[in-house]
Design a protein around this motif. Structure first.
Motif: not given
Length: 507
Positions: A107-108, A396-402, A427-428, A432-445
Motif C-alpha cells: 500500500p505504500n 514478511w516485509a516492513s511495508w506489508c500490513p497483513p 524471513v524479511s 536496502d534501507e528497508e532492512i533498517v525499518a524492519a529491524k526497528e519494527y521488530l525492536d518495537e514489537e
C-alpha cells in the motif's frame, strides 16, 4: 340542514355583505378572488401532503433485509451472468525495479499518472448454485456451484471515445457496449465446478483441470479471481443477515430502474474503507468509501444487476471504473442434481491438484536447500543447520500490513511450541534501507523468534508471489504445509499442521 351546511351558508352571506360595502366591483372582486385563492392554496397543500404520504420513499433497509432473507431461504438458484471489466495486462507490465513477492500490492507504493496497460475482459456464463447441509465442524452451511461459459479478451484501446457532451457515466456505458458488441478476438472457455468439498477448474490453454480440496467446505479462492464477480449474487456460504454490517455502513434507496425486463429497486450500500497505515496517511485516505449498488427485482427481490465501485485512492490518475454484473434468466429453487457440480477430466487433459490459498512454486514434499541469510548480528545462517526440527518459515516485509497483522500469532506459536520442537524463523524480504525499518519494527514489537534478513532473492527462488507466506518443514527439510495470506482460517490450519507434525520430529 346540517350543521356543516348552515356554517357554510353563514360564511358565504358574510362575505357577500362585506363585498357590498366596497365602492367598486374591483374591490369586491379583489376580496373574493383572494378568498378563492386562499381556499385553493389550502386545498393544494392538503392534496400534496396526501400525495407525499401515499408516495413515500421505500424503506431501503427493509428491502435489503427482505432480499437477504429470500436468498438465505433459497435451496438453489440459477442465472445467466455477464460482466465487462478492465484488468491489468500482466504481459505488458514494465519490469519491477525491485523484486519481491507481493511488492506490487504494497500500500505504500505511490501512485503516479502513468496509466497501467489494461485489457477489457467480458465474461458470460451460466451459473447454478445449491445450498448443502452443514457437516460436523463446519462454521456454516456449505454450497455447491458450477460456472459454464467463456471469456472474451480485447485491448482497452477498443473502448469507445469519450463524448465531451455526455456525462462520464454515459461514456463508460458506451465503452462497455463497444466491447460487448465487438467480435471476440480471443475467447477462452470458463468451466468451474465446486461440489462443496472439491473444486475443479478447466484451463484450456495448458489442457489441465486444476483441483483444489476444501476440508471445511469454505469456498476455495484458487482460480476464482477473474470470474468471482459472476458469483456475486448473494448466494454465498454462511449466515446472511442485514444486521451483519460494517460500522458506518449507509443503505440508501436510489429509485427504480428496469434491468433484463424486470422493474428493480436500486439499493446503494456505502461502506467506509478502514485501512491501518503506518505514519501519516495521504489526505482524505480515511474518508474513502466502497460503494455497491444492488438492482433487486420487485417481483422476487433477487438481483438483476450488481455494481461495485472501487475507492478512488489519492494520487490515482483517474477514478476506477465500476464493475457491473448483469443477471438474467434468474430462477429460484430450480431442480438440480449432483452431476451439475461435477467437472469430468477430458481425455486429452491432465489433472493437477493444488492446495488452497497457496501462492508459490513449491509443492508438498519438496526439500528446501540453498538458503543462506544473515541474522541480526550479521552471521550467515543456512537451512541445513536446522535439520531435525520442525521449522516454520514466515516470509514478511516492513511495508506489508497483513504480514504485521499475522506476526503476533506467529510469536504466540513460537512461545507455545518452542519447547516441543518447533523452530520459528522470520524471513524479511526487505531490501536496502528497508532492512533498517524492519529491524526497528521488530525492536518495537519485541518479537523473540529468530529473524533472518535480505530474503528477497531467496523468496523469488522459491516462486513466492505474495506475502505473508508460511512454510512448515519437517526434520528432513521437506515441505509439509504452506499457506499464503493472513486470516483466522489460515491461523487455524497452521496450528493444526504444527500439532500433526510435531510428534514426528525429535525435541
Amino acid at each position: 340542514m346540517s350543521v356543516e351546511s348552515a356554517a357554510r351558508e353563514r360564511s358565504t352571506r358574510r362575505r357577500r355583505e362585506w363585498c357590498s360595502q366596497f365602492p367598486s366591483f374591483s374591490g369586491a372582486a379583489m376580496y373574493c378572488s383572494f378568498s378563492v385563492l386562499q381556499t385553493s392554496i389550502l386545498a393544494l397543500i392538503a392534496v400534496t401532503a396526501a400525495h407525499r404520504a401515499i408516495a413515500a420513499e421505500p424503506d431501503a433497509e427493509k428491502i435489503l433485509k427482505d432480499a437477504l432473507q429470500v436468498v438465505a431461504e433459497a435451496r438453489s438458484l440459477s442465472y445467466q451472468a455477464t460482466v465487462v471489466s478492465q484488468v491489468v495486462d500482466q504481459d505488458r507490465l514494465p519490469e519491477q525495479p525491485v523484486g519481491g513477492p507481493g511488492r506490487a500490492f504494497a500500500p505504500n507504493i505511490p501512485f503516479d499518472a502513468t496509466p497501467l496497460p489494461m485489457k477489457a475482459v467480458r465474461t458470460t456464463a451460466r451459473v447454478v448454485w445449491q445450498r448443502l447441509p452443514a457437516q460436523p465442524g463446519d462454521d456454516g452451511p456449505r454450497v455447491a456451484f458450477s460456472i459454464d461459459g467463456g471469456v472474451d479478451l480485447a485491448d482497452s484501446n477498443d473502448k469507445a471515445e469519450a463524448d465531451p457532451k455526455k456525462p462520464p457515466e454515459k461514456n463508460k456505458e458506451a465503452g462497455r457496449k463497444k466491447v460487448a458488441d465487438k467480435a471476440p478476438s480471443t475467447r477462452q472457455p470458463v468451466r468451474i465446478a465446486f461440489n462443496g468439498s472439491v473444486m475443479r477448474t478447466l484451463d484450456a490453454r495448458s489442457k489441465t483441470v486444476i483441483q483444489v480440496e476444501s476440508d471445511d467446505g469454505e469456498l476455495p479462492v484458487v482460480g476464482l479471481g477473474g470470474v468471482f464477480p459472476l458469483l456475486d449474487c448473494g448466494f454465498l456460504p454462511g449466515e446472511l443477515s442485514a444486521e451483519d454490517r460494517a460500522e458506518g455502513m449507509q443503505v440508501r434507496y436510489k429509485g427504480n430502474e428496469t434491468v433484463a425486463g424486470q422493474k428493480c429497486h436500486v439499493i446503494e450500500i456505502e461502506s467506509p474503507l478502514n485501512v491501518d497505515l503506518e505514519g501519516e496517511p495521504p489526505a482524505g485516505f480515511k474518508e474513502m468509501t466502497y460503494t455497491r449498488r444492488l438492482y433487486l427485482a420487485e417481483s422476487d427481490l433477487l438481483p438483476r444487476r450488481v455494481e461495485n465501485q472501487p475507492p478512488f485512492f489519492p494520487g490515482m490518475a483517474a477514478e476506477p471504473e465500476a464493475v457491473r454484473v448483469n443477471f438474467s434468466e434468474v430462477r429460484l429453487n430450480p431442480a438440480v442434481k449432483p452431476a451439475d457440480f461435477d467437472l469430468p477430466v477430458p481425455d486429452d487433459y491432465e489433472l493437477r491438484e493444488l492446495e488452497d490459498e497457496v501462492s508459490s512454486g513449491l509443492e508438498t514434499g519438496d526439500v528446501l536447500t540453498d538458503m543462506a541469510l544473515p541474522d541480526r548480528e550479521g552471521q550467515e545462517r543456512v537451512i541445513e543447520e536446522f535439520r531435525g526440527k520442525l521449522v516454520l518459515l514466515d516470509f514478511w516485509a516492513s511495508w506489508c500490513p497483513p504480514c504485521k497483522q499475522s506476526m503476533p500469532g506467529i510469536e504466540a506459536l513460537h512461545n507455545e511450541f518452542k519447547d516441543a520442537g518447533l523452530l520459528v524463523i522470520g524471513v524479511s524480504i526487505d531490501a536496502d534501507e528497508e532492512i533498517v525499518a524492519a529491524k526497528e519494527y521488530l525492536d518495537e514489537e519485541k518479537f523473540t523468534y529468530l529473524q533472518l534478513f535480505d530474503g528477497s532473492d531467496f523468496s523469488e527462488d522459491l516462486g513466492l508471489r505474495s506475502i505473508p507466506h508460511v512454510i512448515l518443514l519437517d526434520g528432513d527439510g521437506r515441505v509439509v504445509y504452506q499457506h499464503t495470506g493472513a486470516s483466522p482460517k489460515a491461523e487455524k490450519k497452521l496450528r493444526k499442521a504444527i500439532e500433526q507434525n510435531l510428534p514426528k520430529v525429535k525435541k
